[in-house]
Design an enzyme around this catalytic site. Structure first.
Site, mmCIF file in Angstrom:
data_model
loop_
_atom_site.group_PDB
_atom_site.id
_atom_site.type_symbol
_atom_site.label_atom_id
_atom_site.label_comp_id
_atom_site.label_asym_id
_atom_site.label_seq_id
_atom_site.Cartn_x
_atom_site.Cartn_y
_atom_site.Cartn_z
ATOM 1 N N GLU A 149 60.854 23.131 -2.228
ATOM 2 C CA GLU A 149 61.647 21.919 -2.363
ATOM 3 C C GLU A 149 61.699 21.184 -1.027
ATOM 4 O O GLU A 149 62.060 21.753 -0.004
ATOM 5 C CB GLU A 149 63.061 22.261 -2.826
ATOM 6 C CG GLU A 149 63.924 21.032 -3.072
ATOM 7 C CD GLU A 149 65.250 21.371 -3.730
ATOM 8 O OE1 GLU A 149 66.166 20.549 -3.640
ATOM 9 O OE2 GLU A 149 65.359 22.458 -4.334
ATOM 10 N N ARG A 150 61.315 19.902 -1.073
ATOM 11 C CA ARG A 150 61.266 19.078 0.133
ATOM 12 C C ARG A 150 60.328 19.695 1.165
ATOM 13 O O ARG A 150 60.553 19.619 2.362
ATOM 14 C CB ARG A 150 62.652 18.870 0.748
ATOM 15 C CG ARG A 150 63.662 18.288 -0.209
ATOM 16 C CD ARG A 150 63.213 16.956 -0.752
ATOM 17 N NE ARG A 150 64.182 16.435 -1.712
ATOM 18 C CZ ARG A 150 63.856 15.659 -2.726
ATOM 19 N NH1 ARG A 150 62.597 15.327 -2.934
ATOM 20 N NH2 ARG A 150 64.776 15.205 -3.527
ATOM 21 N N ASN A 192 69.072 26.032 -3.031
ATOM 22 C CA ASN A 192 69.312 25.817 -4.461
ATOM 23 C C ASN A 192 68.730 27.019 -5.190
ATOM 24 O O ASN A 192 67.540 27.059 -5.513
ATOM 25 C CB ASN A 192 68.645 24.517 -4.931
ATOM 26 C CG ASN A 192 69.289 23.294 -4.309
ATOM 27 O OD1 ASN A 192 70.510 23.199 -4.223
ATOM 28 N ND2 ASN A 192 68.483 22.355 -3.861
ATOM 29 N N GLU A 275 76.092 19.272 -5.371
ATOM 30 C CA GLU A 275 74.968 18.804 -6.182
ATOM 31 C C GLU A 275 74.700 19.716 -7.380
ATOM 32 O O GLU A 275 73.575 20.061 -7.704
ATOM 33 C CB GLU A 275 73.720 18.668 -5.303
ATOM 34 C CG GLU A 275 73.912 17.671 -4.173
ATOM 35 C CD GLU A 275 72.686 17.472 -3.310
ATOM 36 O OE1 GLU A 275 72.526 16.378 -2.766
ATOM 37 O OE2 GLU A 275 71.888 18.436 -3.174
ATOM 38 N N ARG A 308 77.312 26.349 3.750
ATOM 39 C CA ARG A 308 76.955 24.957 4.016
ATOM 40 C C ARG A 308 78.110 24.013 3.640
ATOM 41 O O ARG A 308 78.758 24.187 2.605
ATOM 42 C CB ARG A 308 75.689 24.565 3.255
ATOM 43 C CG ARG A 308 74.479 25.378 3.682
ATOM 44 C CD ARG A 308 73.231 24.995 2.910
ATOM 45 N NE ARG A 308 72.552 23.849 3.498
ATOM 46 C CZ ARG A 308 72.255 22.747 2.835
ATOM 47 N NH1 ARG A 308 72.627 22.583 1.570
ATOM 48 N NH2 ARG A 308 71.604 21.761 3.435
ATOM 49 N N ARG A 325 80.765 8.805 0.696
ATOM 50 C CA ARG A 325 80.119 10.111 0.839
ATOM 51 C C ARG A 325 80.191 10.631 2.268
ATOM 52 O O ARG A 325 80.284 11.839 2.505
ATOM 53 C CB ARG A 325 78.665 9.975 0.375
ATOM 54 C CG ARG A 325 77.783 11.179 0.606
ATOM 55 C CD ARG A 325 76.431 10.946 -0.049
ATOM 56 N NE ARG A 325 75.445 11.926 0.342
ATOM 57 C CZ ARG A 325 74.210 11.976 -0.143
ATOM 58 N NH1 ARG A 325 73.826 11.081 -1.041
ATOM 59 N NH2 ARG A 325 73.365 12.893 0.250
ATOM 60 N N ASP A 354 72.641 12.655 5.128
ATOM 61 C CA ASP A 354 71.601 13.578 4.672
ATOM 62 C C ASP A 354 70.316 13.383 5.465
ATOM 63 O O ASP A 354 69.308 12.931 4.913
ATOM 64 C CB ASP A 354 71.346 13.371 3.176
ATOM 65 C CG ASP A 354 70.524 14.481 2.550
ATOM 66 O OD1 ASP A 354 70.285 15.494 3.218
ATOM 67 O OD2 ASP A 354 70.113 14.332 1.387
ATOM 68 N N GLU A 376 73.020 21.925 11.584
ATOM 69 C CA GLU A 376 71.792 21.961 10.791
ATOM 70 C C GLU A 376 71.024 20.657 10.964
ATOM 71 O O GLU A 376 71.583 19.568 10.834
ATOM 72 C CB GLU A 376 72.136 22.174 9.312
ATOM 73 C CG GLU A 376 70.929 22.261 8.398
ATOM 74 C CD GLU A 376 71.325 22.431 6.934
ATOM 75 O OE1 GLU A 376 70.586 23.101 6.197
ATOM 76 O OE2 GLU A 376 72.367 21.873 6.528
ATOM 77 N N GLU A 382 61.870 15.000 5.358
ATOM 78 C CA GLU A 382 62.178 14.429 4.047
ATOM 79 C C GLU A 382 62.356 12.917 4.109
ATOM 80 O O GLU A 382 61.825 12.187 3.266
ATOM 81 C CB GLU A 382 63.443 15.080 3.493
ATOM 82 C CG GLU A 382 63.863 14.545 2.136
ATOM 83 C CD GLU A 382 65.088 15.249 1.588
ATOM 84 O OE1 GLU A 382 65.539 14.850 0.481
ATOM 85 O OE2 GLU A 382 65.598 16.188 2.244
ATOM 86 N N GLU A 496 61.605 4.386 12.780
ATOM 87 C CA GLU A 496 62.858 3.684 12.516
ATOM 88 C C GLU A 496 62.624 2.177 12.417
ATOM 89 O O GLU A 496 63.258 1.496 11.604
ATOM 90 C CB GLU A 496 63.862 3.992 13.621
ATOM 91 C CG GLU A 496 65.235 3.368 13.397
ATOM 92 C CD GLU A 496 66.230 3.749 14.468
ATOM 93 O OE1 GLU A 496 67.446 3.566 14.241
ATOM 94 O OE2 GLU A 496 65.815 4.231 15.544
ATOM 95 N N TRP A 526 74.785 8.752 -6.621
ATOM 96 C CA TRP A 526 74.675 9.536 -5.395
ATOM 97 C C TRP A 526 75.360 8.859 -4.219
ATOM 98 O O TRP A 526 75.514 9.452 -3.160
ATOM 99 C CB TRP A 526 73.202 9.787 -5.061
ATOM 100 C CG TRP A 526 72.504 10.572 -6.117
ATOM 101 C CD1 TRP A 526 71.838 10.071 -7.193
ATOM 102 C CD2 TRP A 526 72.433 12.000 -6.233
ATOM 103 N NE1 TRP A 526 71.340 11.103 -7.962
ATOM 104 C CE2 TRP A 526 71.693 12.298 -7.395
ATOM 105 C CE3 TRP A 526 72.910 13.053 -5.452
ATOM 106 C CZ2 TRP A 526 71.426 13.602 -7.800
ATOM 107 C CZ3 TRP A 526 72.639 14.351 -5.861
ATOM 108 C CH2 TRP A 526 71.917 14.615 -7.018
#
Length: 664
Positions: A149-150, A192, A275, A308, A325, A354, A376, A382, A496, A526
């Site tokens: 994943e990712r 996950n 999530e 986390r 968020r 994120d 982290e 990603e 960027e 989201w």
């Protein structure tokens, strides 16, 4: 893939030339890590004509590697080492095999400089005890997320065909690469945790033990991501309530069996109430209740639970501008400060959202003085080009680690991360480990900054270039080194420039997160990220008129971020909704900044591609071809970003480009 069918990364044989030419005395006793040191030196000597002896007969040694107690080893800790050179002999001293291994790799990084002149004793210790990579690898290929994943570097290093790989030679090679840059812990499966992966905790722990055996010779402790619902999924209990006696007993029993299989097991990684993952909220319990239940099971064995803090409502109403968020982690966790067990570590994303290309440092870091926090970051790119774009993240991470949450002379993030530094790994079974060969620099830089958060990232990049490309062996070392710096040094800033501007995030295609979609997530559950309308753009997070997020920071930063007059340009739209004509500190208006930087970013990618093409005669052909191929995709994507972002804001604002360039 057979062992050996992959790139040597920053450990090509030439990197050991200086060590391999010497007469070396290893005075270190026994143990698996000492055996690893001996094997590394013996291999280097076999290649370059040196000699290594153990314990005795090394009176003429040019390099002495020794494990010692008493005053010489005092204060070095388990992983530290001392280096000195006197009378023609370079000496590395450590209190154990782990420190000796790191000392050897330090000598390797120094090369011939380690054997020149005199060098007074210097001591090296890691600033952070835990320097960890989280692999988001699935045992069984997930129907949506795939093998990793990712992940943007092929399949898993650990898992294939639904089980642990039979040949773990490449896993051992991976452990060697990680030890050489300072990483000492790896979580081997996705946060996950799906049903197949859940069983790694119990009936499939033997597969994890085999991986741990492959990593152990290089001092890497193995960790496992587990599901909070494991007592129900694996133990057939009717509940996962962390205060239920049967649930706590189940965790104790399962953990005892893990340590029977892996005596040096590091601990658990948990994503809960996030999530869609199960967590303590389902039982009316706090995250401290949840984390402490697992911590209690791990405590007798010295294990740690990394819990986390990525917890937020992912079913938001985009019409509601009061829901933010960015506030979530701080709101959920700061009331619990002091309630977590000593071996429970809160793992906090470096920014509040994120892993975007530009975010402020999370206000949670520094706001929980009675709780161990780990910071982290995301090495796998990603939201920074997915290892199809060159984007060296060392400067970003260094900015985060040097940030002082209290302002003034208060402690830096790197000093507050008492639970360690963690990165989502960017490695896979790709022949170049990271898909894009230049993305190896991110993995190496993470390890070195985790060892020393105050290190100069530019100096770390120099190390990586010197080890990986060994310019001194090149026909034109200056052109090679200068060219690599030219394409890497400013690559984060370039990325960027052509993507999301001034702190805005998530202008990406939903789902896979690659390529531009300005409104892709703007009306989704989201979260909402830019609030662009005909009058202006940005999210009002001020305390006066917005969500109040800016007020989560300590006083000095709350004031700086709280007003568009003082907010740094690069974060303006993260904290404020402003008119398109708002004048930045740079002197440009917001809309002109958007136009200009999109065009600038594309030009910079074109120039980097040209520079890389000019290094073809100095770089291994396969590596050069892979990077050249990725540059073609980066340039195509950068142009797409430029055109879509500029067109969107021209149509929203109605303000033309002051320089008259074509905007479609």
């Amino acid at each position: 893939m057979r062992t050996g069918d992959f790139d040597a990364a920053w450990l090509p044989p030439a990197a050991f030339r200086a060590v391999g030419r010497r007469r070396t005395l290893l005075r270190a006793g026994d143990g698996p890590l000492v055996d690893t040191v001996h094997g590394e030196v013996a291999d280097a000597c076999g290649r370059f004509g040196g000699r290594v002896v153990r314990d005795g007969g090394g009176e003429d040694a040019e390099l002495v590697l020794e494990v010692t107690g008493g005053p010489a080893g005092a204060g070095l800790g388990d992983e530290g080492f001392a280096l000195a050179r006197r009378g023609g002999t370079t000496t590395v001293t450590a209190s154990g095999g782990r420190g000796l291994l790191y000392g050897l790799f330090h000598v390797m990084r120094l090369g011939e400089d380690a054997f020149r002149g005199e060098r007074p004793r210097e001591e090296h210790r890691p600033a952070l005890a835990v320097r960890m990579l989280d692999h988001w690898d699935n045992v069984a290929v997930h129907p949506v997320m795939g093998q990793v994943e990712r992940g943007y570097a092929g399949g898993s290093l650990f898992w294939a065909d639904g089980r642990a790989r039979g040949d773990l030679g490449r896993v051992r090679a991976y452990g060697r690469l990680l030890a050489a840059c300072g990483v000492n812990a790896v979580a081997v499966n996705n946060v996950n945790v799906h049903e197949t992966e859940a069983h790694l905790l119990t009936d499939r722990i033997g597969e994890v033990a085999a991986i741990a055996d492959a990593l152990r010779p290089y001092g890497i402790r193995t960790h496992l991501s587990v599901t909070f619902a494991a007592p129900m999924v694996l133990g057939s209990l009717p509940t996962a309530d962390p205060l239920d006696a049967a649930v706590r007993a189940w965790w104790r029993g399962a953990t005892a069996r893990v340590y029977e299989a892996i005596g040096d097991f590091g601990g658990y990684v948990v994503k809960a109430d996030s999530e869609g993952r199960p967590g303590p909220f389902a039982y009316g319990r706090s995250h401290a209740d949840g984390a402490n239940a697992l911590a209690a099971a791990l405590e007798p064995y010295g294990g740690t639970v990394h819990w986390r803090t990525f917890v937020y409502d992912h079913h938001q109403d985009w019409r509601d501008r009061s829901t933010d968020r960015a506030r979530a982690a701080y709101d959920h966790f700061t009331p619990l400060d002091g309630e977590f067990a000593p071996n429970a570590v809160l793992q906090v994303k470096h920014g509040p959202m994120d892993f975007q290309v530009r975010e402020p440092v999370s206000p949670l870091i520094g706001a929980m003085p009675r709780t161990r926090l780990a910071v982290e970051v995301q090495a796998t790119q990603e939201y920074t080009g997915q290892q199809r774009h060159v984007c060296w993240l060392g400067p970003m991470w260094s900015e985060v680690l040097r940030f002082r949450p209290e302002g003034g002379s208060g402690p830096r993030v790197g000093e507050l991360a008492r639970g360690g530094l963690v990165a989502v790994s960017n490695a896979g079974d790709d022949p170049f480990w990271t898909g894009h060969p230049l993305a190896q620099a991110n993995l190496y830089t993470f390890g070195r900054l985790a060892w020393d958060p105050r290190a100069d990232p530019g100096a770390v990049l120099d190390e990586w270039i010197r080890l990986t490309f060994t310019p001194e062996r090149s026909a034109d070392p200056v052109r090679l080194t200068d060219g690599l710096h030219a394409v890497l040094d400013g690559s984060w800033a370039t990325y960027e420039k052509y993507t999301a501007p001034l702190g805005v995030g998530f202008m990406v295609q939903p789902g896979h997160h690659y390529g531009p979609s300005v409104d892709g997530y703007e009306y989704s559950p989201w979260g909402t990220y830019h609030f662009a309308d005909r009058d202006g753009v940005g999210v009002d997070r001020s305390t006066a008129t917005g969500t109040g997020y800016a007020g989560q920071y300590a006083g000095p930063w709350a004031e700086v971020y709280g007003s568009p007059k003082t907010c740094p340009d690069e974060l303006l739209l993260f904290f404020h909704h402003v008119p398109y004509g708002h004048v930045l500190h740079s002197g440009r208006t917001v809309i002109q900044h958007i136009y200009d930087t999109r065009f600038e970013g594309v030009v910079e990618v074109e120039e980097a591609r040209r520079v890389w093409a000019g290094l073809a005669d100095l770089v291994d052909p396969a590596r050069h071809a892979r990077v050249a191929e990725r540059y073609e995709e980066q340039l195509r994507s950068a142009r797409e970003w430029r055109d879509q972002v500029n067109s969107y804001f021209l149509r929203k604002s109605g303000v033309p480009d002051a320089r008259g360039r074509t905007i479609h």
